[in-house]
Design an enzyme around this catalytic site. Structure first.
Site, PDB file in Angstrom:
ATOM      1  N   HIS A   1      -6.526  10.603 -19.747  1.00 26.78           N
ATOM      2  CA  HIS A   1      -6.838   9.662 -20.429  1.00 26.78           C
ATOM      3  C   HIS A   1      -6.336   8.233 -19.611  1.00 26.78           C
ATOM      4  O   HIS A   1      -5.169   8.368 -19.079  1.00 26.78           O
ATOM      5  CB  HIS A   1      -6.353   9.506 -21.854  1.00 26.78           C
ATOM      6  CG  HIS A   1      -7.036   8.584 -22.706  1.00 26.78           C
ATOM      7  ND1 HIS A   1      -6.703   7.182 -22.801  1.00 26.78           N
ATOM      8  CD2 HIS A   1      -8.192   8.460 -23.608  1.00 26.78           C
ATOM      9  CE1 HIS A   1      -7.522   6.606 -23.640  1.00 26.78           C
ATOM     10  NE2 HIS A   1      -8.399   7.201 -24.123  1.00 26.78           N
TER      11      HIS A   1
ATOM     12  N   GLU B   1     -14.907   6.205 -19.290  1.00 25.62           N
ATOM     13  CA  GLU B   1     -14.290   5.027 -20.160  1.00 25.62           C
ATOM     14  C   GLU B   1     -13.702   3.950 -19.272  1.00 25.62           C
ATOM     15  O   GLU B   1     -12.839   4.230 -18.689  1.00 25.62           O
ATOM     16  CB  GLU B   1     -13.189   5.552 -20.832  1.00 25.62           C
ATOM     17  CG  GLU B   1     -13.412   6.451 -22.214  1.00 25.62           C
ATOM     18  CD  GLU B   1     -12.322   6.467 -23.215  1.00 25.62           C
ATOM     19  OE1 GLU B   1     -12.748   7.131 -24.150  1.00 25.62           O
ATOM     20  OE2 GLU B   1     -11.185   5.820 -22.959  1.00 25.62           O
TER      21      GLU B   1
END
Ligand code: G3P
Length: 215
Positions: free
Chosen positions: A90, A138
């Site tokens: 992430h 993302e």
């Protein structure tokens, strides 16, 4: 597929994580055709996994086997605690390429599904070679904001979908409404990873239902 990343927002610390997961699970029952999953904070994962039937994801696991790995999050322990998969890389917890590859192998060997986050189509192409179960595109600068990746970067989503080949691609960052979901699907993504819009909402289950209605 709709995954909710709880992160470590104050709304999900301690017993609040399970309460939120229960509310979301109940809302998801109206949309049985959409695959859903929740990523609670690490210390709450086992409790949430025990308390609901939905898929549980670890927000991160380390390159740590069983044994002398004090303080590390071992993929095998995530599995034991009730996770069915783990996120890796992430943008709030970036890893080197080597660590991603080795942790993915360790996690898969331990029976977990693996989702790798990628911040650009180039990274999607790179990570695809590791053969993860999912890739999530993302753009870091849109995370936690009101502008969704689907409205700001539709052409980049298309590129990311192309680069992901046969690996299902999710999108995330700023996703907050059903139109974000329908746009993501129309561009070839299989779903989204969402955090703040749901977790920080006054009525998380209402926002979650609205997102589910976009599938
Ligand atoms: O992992 C999903 C997350 O980074 C997206 O965050 O708050 O923009 O939905 P948010």
């Amino acid at each position: 597929m709709l995954l909710i990343n709880f992160k470590t927002y104050p709304q999900v610390l301690g017993p609040k994580a399970l309460k939120l997961a229960q509310k979301l699970e109940a809302a998801a029952k109206t949309f049985p055709d959409v695959e859903t999953g929740f990523a609670p904070p690490d210390f709450e994962l086992a409790k949430v996994a025990d308390g609901i039937d939905s898929s549980i994801w670890a927000q991160h696991t380390d390159l740590a086997e069983e044994g002398q790995f004090t303080g590390f999050l071992a993929p095998k322990d995530a599995k034991e605690a009730g996770a069915m998969g783990t996120f890796l890389n992430h943008s709030e917890h970036p890893l080197t390429k080597e660590v991603i590859k080795e942790t993915l192998e360790l996690a898969k060997g331990g029976g977990l599904k693996v989702l790798i986050f990628a911040a650009s189509p180039q990274k999607v192409a790179e990570f695809r070679k590791f053969n993860p179960d999912y890739i999530a595109y993302e753009p870091a600068e849109l995370i936690g904001g009101d502008t969704s990746v689907t409205s700001a970067k539709p052409e980049i989503i298309s590129q990311a979908v192309k680069e992901s080949g046969n690996i299902p691609l999710l999108v995330g960052a700023g996703v907050h409404g059903r139109e974000d979901i329908s746009t993501a699907l129309s561009l070839g993504a299989v779903g989204a990873v969402v955090s703040s819009a749901v977790v920080k909402a006054e009525k998380p289950e209402t926002v979650f239902s609205n997102l589910l209605s976009g599938f």
